[in-house]
Design an enzyme around this catalytic site. Structure first.
Site, short mmCIF file in Angstrom:
data_model
loop_
_atom_site.label_atom_id
_atom_site.label_comp_id
_atom_site.label_asym_id
_atom_site.label_seq_id
_atom_site.Cartn_x
_atom_site.Cartn_y
_atom_site.Cartn_z
N LYS A 191 19.72 72.40 71.76
CA LYS A 191 20.85 72.22 72.67
C LYS A 191 21.92 71.34 72.03
O LYS A 191 21.64 70.57 71.11
CB LYS A 191 20.38 71.62 73.99
N LYS B 99 12.16 55.26 72.96
CA LYS B 99 13.34 54.49 72.53
C LYS B 99 12.95 53.26 71.74
O LYS B 99 13.64 52.89 70.79
CB LYS B 99 14.19 54.10 73.75
N LYS C 140 25.22 64.97 72.78
CA LYS C 140 26.31 64.04 72.46
C LYS C 140 25.90 63.02 71.41
O LYS C 140 26.74 62.52 70.68
CB LYS C 140 26.87 63.38 73.72
#
Ligand code: ATP
Ligand code: MG
Length: 342
Positions: free
Chosen positions: A208, A117, A211
């Protein structure tokens, strides 16, 4: 009683992948085990701005996340199911600080999520909060005697850190003050997740559905207009085999549609497969799945609309009263051990 604890981040719009792969199984497990365990379905809102978010919408988004759980069938009247925000239980932040002082810098610095991140952010946007995230997560878990903590695979390293820090603390103070959550393998077994469910991206079924994907057509969000959702299904990527069969390797797009059709209507996958096996018109299958998905969204969004903010505030008031009581008792005991209280 021991606890099954799960946290749901609310800072992005969830997809039908999250709904089918996480909400539904979690809620089923909650109903199955409530009474045998306390079930804590909390909102880690303090974790949400470890990376930049839109703060203006954040409070409402948190409430909406809880509405989704209720619309998905969570029995909030069950006395063993507790919904709360970690921001409203100050013991989380206090235990986090204490645990910080028993966590080595080196072991926290090994966390791959932090590395990944922070690599995505500009250097001056990498916060100390992002670094500290796993220790706050350990506090979230350890305050409630949590034995089972259903997690995505990206979180298992954090669970291992939590287990290490808690064991070290117990050893140092010669007391089993913290329940050590079970290992990754046992967590997976408990949740029956061996053959982990993966809804695929509609535009690239080798991946996959996610979101956070920027490709709007790859995903169906729970807030999508049902007509838009139907058209995304109609334009889903398939293959040139020309015959319907369930084969995730050679026909992942078609197999994904069969899977969605089964799960969204809550019917056995095998039934859907035998209905469609050998058919040659992909368009017919797409039509059917498109109408299943749009009906689902219409129904789900209708349920969400019936839940008011005031209803949610009531759920939180009850859940946060419970959480504060349990968490404060654990924090008090820890404070005594480390010498902050008599
Ligand atoms: P992001 O892109 O931000 O990582 P995500 O869609 O992968 O979002 P997570 O917040 O990482 O969602 O995961 C929430 C839960 O949903 C986890 O339990 C995860 O296993 C599950 N989940 C995520 N994507 C899918 C999917 N495509 N199919 C089934 N389950 C999924
Ligand atoms: Mg993810």
């Amino acid at each position: 009683m021991q606890t099954i604890l799960t946290g749901i981040r609310t800072n992005e719009e969830p997809t039908i992948g999250n709904y089918l792969g996480s909400y539904v199984p979690m809620i089923n497990a909650a109903h199955q085990h409530a009474g045998e365990f306390e079930i804590n379905m909390f909102i880690p809102d303090l974790h949400s701005f470890t990376t930049p978010i839109n703060h203006a919408d954040f409070y409402d988004q948190t409430l909406k996340g809880i509405k989704y759980y209720i619309a998905a069938g969570l029995d909030i009247d069950n006395p063993h199911i507790h919904v709360y925000r970690n921001s409203h239980v100050p013991a989380h932040a206090e235990l986090c600080w204490i645990l910080d002082c028993f966590t080595y810098f080196g072991e926290a610095a090994r966390m791959t999520q932090f590395k990944e991140k922070s690599a995505e952010l500009k250097e001056n946007a990498v916060s100390v909060g992002l670094f500290n995230y796993p220790i706050l997560m350990a506090a979230d878990i350890l305050l409630y005697n949590s034995k089972y903590v259903p997690l995505g695979e990206d979180q298992f390293q954090h669970l291992e850190l939590c287990r290490d820090v808690a064991s070290r603390f117990n050893r140092k103070f010669k007391q089993d003050i913290f329940t050590i959550p079970v290992s990754e393998a046992e967590q997976i077994k408990f949740m029956g997740l061996e053959n982990g469910l993966r809804i695929r991206s509609l535009t690239d079924p080798s991946k996959k559905m996610s979101k956070s994907s920027k490709a709007e057509k790859s995903k169906i969000s729970l807030s999508d207009d049902p007509k838009t959702a139907a058209s995304k299904i109609m334009s889903a990527t398939t293959d040139s085999v020309g015959k319907i069969s369930f084969d995730m390797f050679n026909q992942p797009g078609i197999s994904n549609l069969l899977q969605i059709e089964a799960l969204i209507n809550n019917v056995p996958l095998q039934d859907v497969i035998s209905t469609w096996a050998g058919e040659t018109h992909y368009g017919d299958l797409k039509q059917k799945v498109a109408s299943s998905v749009s009906e689902f969204l219409e129904d789900f969004q209708g349920k969400v609309a019936q839940i008011s903010d005031a209803d949610i505030e009531k759920v939180l008031e009850k859940g946060e009263a419970y959480a504060n009581e349990v968490a404060n008792a654990k924090l008090y005991a820890v404070q005594k051990l480390v010498g902050l209280r008599r």
